[in-house]
Design a protein around this motif. Structure first.
Motif, PDB file in Angstrom:
ATOM      1  N   ASN A   2       0.425  -1.166  -0.179  1.00  0.00           N
ATOM      2  CA  ASN A   2       0.017   0.134  -0.435  1.00  0.00           C
ATOM      3  C   ASN A   2       1.300   1.128  -0.136  1.00  0.00           C
ATOM      4  O   ASN A   2       2.003   0.650   0.634  1.00  0.00           O
ATOM      5  CB  ASN A   2      -0.842  -0.061   1.120  1.00  0.00           C
ATOM      6  CG  ASN A   2      -1.856  -1.301   1.098  1.00  0.00           C
ATOM      7  OD1 ASN A   2      -1.900  -1.458  -0.023  1.00  0.00           O
ATOM      8  ND2 ASN A   2      -2.481  -1.292   2.359  1.00  0.00           N
ATOM      9  N   GLU A  23      -3.826   5.302   3.638  1.00  0.00           N
ATOM     10  CA  GLU A  23      -3.291   4.461   2.511  1.00  0.00           C
ATOM     11  C   GLU A  23      -4.109   4.159   1.392  1.00  0.00           C
ATOM     12  O   GLU A  23      -5.449   3.906   1.646  1.00  0.00           O
ATOM     13  CB  GLU A  23      -3.369   3.124   3.553  1.00  0.00           C
ATOM     14  CG  GLU A  23      -1.681   2.958   4.600  1.00  0.00           C
ATOM     15  CD  GLU A  23      -1.719   1.401   5.234  1.00  0.00           C
ATOM     16  OE1 GLU A  23      -2.384   1.069   4.626  1.00  0.00           O
ATOM     17  OE2 GLU A  23      -0.400   1.175   5.217  1.00  0.00           O
ATOM     18  N   ARG A  25      -4.312   1.329  -1.794  1.00  0.00           N
ATOM     19  CA  ARG A  25      -3.993  -0.064  -2.904  1.00  0.00           C
ATOM     20  C   ARG A  25      -2.684  -0.087  -3.202  1.00  0.00           C
ATOM     21  O   ARG A  25      -3.199   0.877  -4.217  1.00  0.00           O
ATOM     22  CB  ARG A  25      -4.843  -0.745  -2.747  1.00  0.00           C
ATOM     23  CG  ARG A  25      -5.658  -0.369  -3.900  1.00  0.00           C
ATOM     24  CD  ARG A  25      -6.888  -1.169  -4.169  1.00  0.00           C
ATOM     25  NE  ARG A  25      -8.326  -1.257  -4.877  1.00  0.00           N
ATOM     26  CZ  ARG A  25      -8.742   0.036  -4.620  1.00  0.00           C
ATOM     27  NH1 ARG A  25      -9.409   0.490  -3.946  1.00  0.00           N
ATOM     28  NH2 ARG A  25      -9.754   0.031  -5.659  1.00  0.00           N
TER      29      ARG A  25
END
Length: 355
Positions: A2, A23, A25
């Motif tokens: 991430n 975060e 991905r």
């Protein structure tokens, strides 16, 4: 692995949004990574950040009127390419298999939790949180990305089309608004000003309703053919029984009978604002005696959102916006509560990246 990106987040309903990090991905095979250029500010952002609706998850990163540039794509992406200008609206996923999803109406996804919102996770609560456009970048499944063909100089003003634009476009199209239609737009704010522009461009005779006489000239400039001050009984009575369709964008509770009285036989009133307390119950007799209807509508599906964006690009339609820096979001929220904006704030995300 991430990625961490800058964002503005609320940690609770009673704390201000502050610089944070979320975060994102790594793009999967069908994912699109987007560098966010502009993000519109919607009343839903304010309600969510402040915890005014049930099921809010914190930290909360609002923003679902996103315009940006593609920086990476997964190996199975075919819809967009690196460098393309794209938009992301109110949804980033849905079940894809129910009747509504198969009909291209993902906003009515029949999955237990509804569609997945661009922020705050599932529409009906539960499940993992999602983080919206008050951030430097986002990764989205290609199905929920939208192509933008407006000129680059207009990109900031395109951002509100991803919510305010589609929220008004979807019901106008569903009710076949076009040449020969007499259409009312109730409320001249973030939603209403787009409703006037779109109904006018679709070829309808547009009547704008406002409680503020001072907005008369503004509404005419937006494309209204007539303006009615809804507090003026004589102005309202002059239009009795004459409307094919009325789109009501007002989110404060008010008397709907005043507008159903203006519908023709078989006319329809659609509400798109959700009041904090219920509207007074409508007079059923008015509906029965004219086979009239009151309905609702929420945002729009991906296909019709793309249709709306293409229509707006072709007709030179954008929102009326005021640009702000990311760090000015709390001041913008305060002004929104006073209706001190014509008609939509848009965040220049470069100000976040430089923070």
């Amino acid at each position: 692995m991430n990625m961490q990106v800058k964002a503005y987040a609320a940690q609770s309903g009673d704390t201000p949004l502050l610089l944070s990090a979320v975060e994102r991905r790594e793009p999967g095979p069908k994912d699109v990574a987007i560098d966010i250029l502009f993000c519109g500010v919607c009343h839903s952002d304010l309600h969510t950040a402040r915890g005014e609706w049930p099921g809010i998850q914190y930290p909360c990163v609002p923003g679902h009127e996103i315009v940006g540039r593609v920086t990476a794509v997964g190996g199975k992406v075919s819809k967009v390419s690196v460098g393309d200008l794209v938009g992301v609206g109110c949804m980033v996923d849905s079940c894809r298999t129910c009747h509504s999803c198969e009909d291209g109406l993902e906003q009515y996804c029949e999955y237990e939790h509804g569609f997945t919102g661009t922020y705050n996770g599932f529409a009906f609560g539960g499940g993992p949180n999602t983080f919206g456009g008050y951030s430097a970048a986002i990764v989205v499944d290609e199905h929920f990305t939208l192509k933008i063909t407006h000129a680059e100089k207009d990109l900031a003003a395109v951002a509100p089309l991803l919510c305010a634009g589609i929220t008004t476009w979807s019901p106008l199209r569903h009710h076949n608004v076009g040449p020969g239609s007499k259409v009312g737009i109730v409320g001249i704010g973030g939603l209403g000003h787009m409703g006037v522009k779109l109904a006018h461009a679709l070829g309808a005779h547009v009547v704008a309703f406002t409680t503020s006489p001072s907005k008369r000239e503004e509404a005419l400039k937006l494309g209204a053919d007539e303006v009615v001050v809804s507090k003026n009984a004589d102005e309202m009575a002059a239009h009795a029984g004459s409307f094919d369709y009325i789109l009501n964008t007002v989110s404060a509770p008010h008397d709907l009978d005043a507008f159903t009285m203006l519908l023709k036989r078989d006319g329809a009133l659609t509400v798109v604002g959700v009041p904090a307390t219920p509207h007074p119950s409508p007079n059923v007799g008015i509906l029965i005696m004219g086979r009239k209807s009151i309905g609702g509508s929420v945002i729009g599906g991906i296909a019709e959102t793309q249709e709306m964006l293409d229509f707006c690009a072709e007709h030179g339609i954008v929102a009326d916006v005021e640009m702000i820096a990311m760090h000015d979001i709390e001041a913008a929220y305060a002004r929104m509560l006073k209706s001190d904006i014509k008609y939509r704030f848009v965040i220049d995300m470069e100000t976040l990246k430089a923070a």
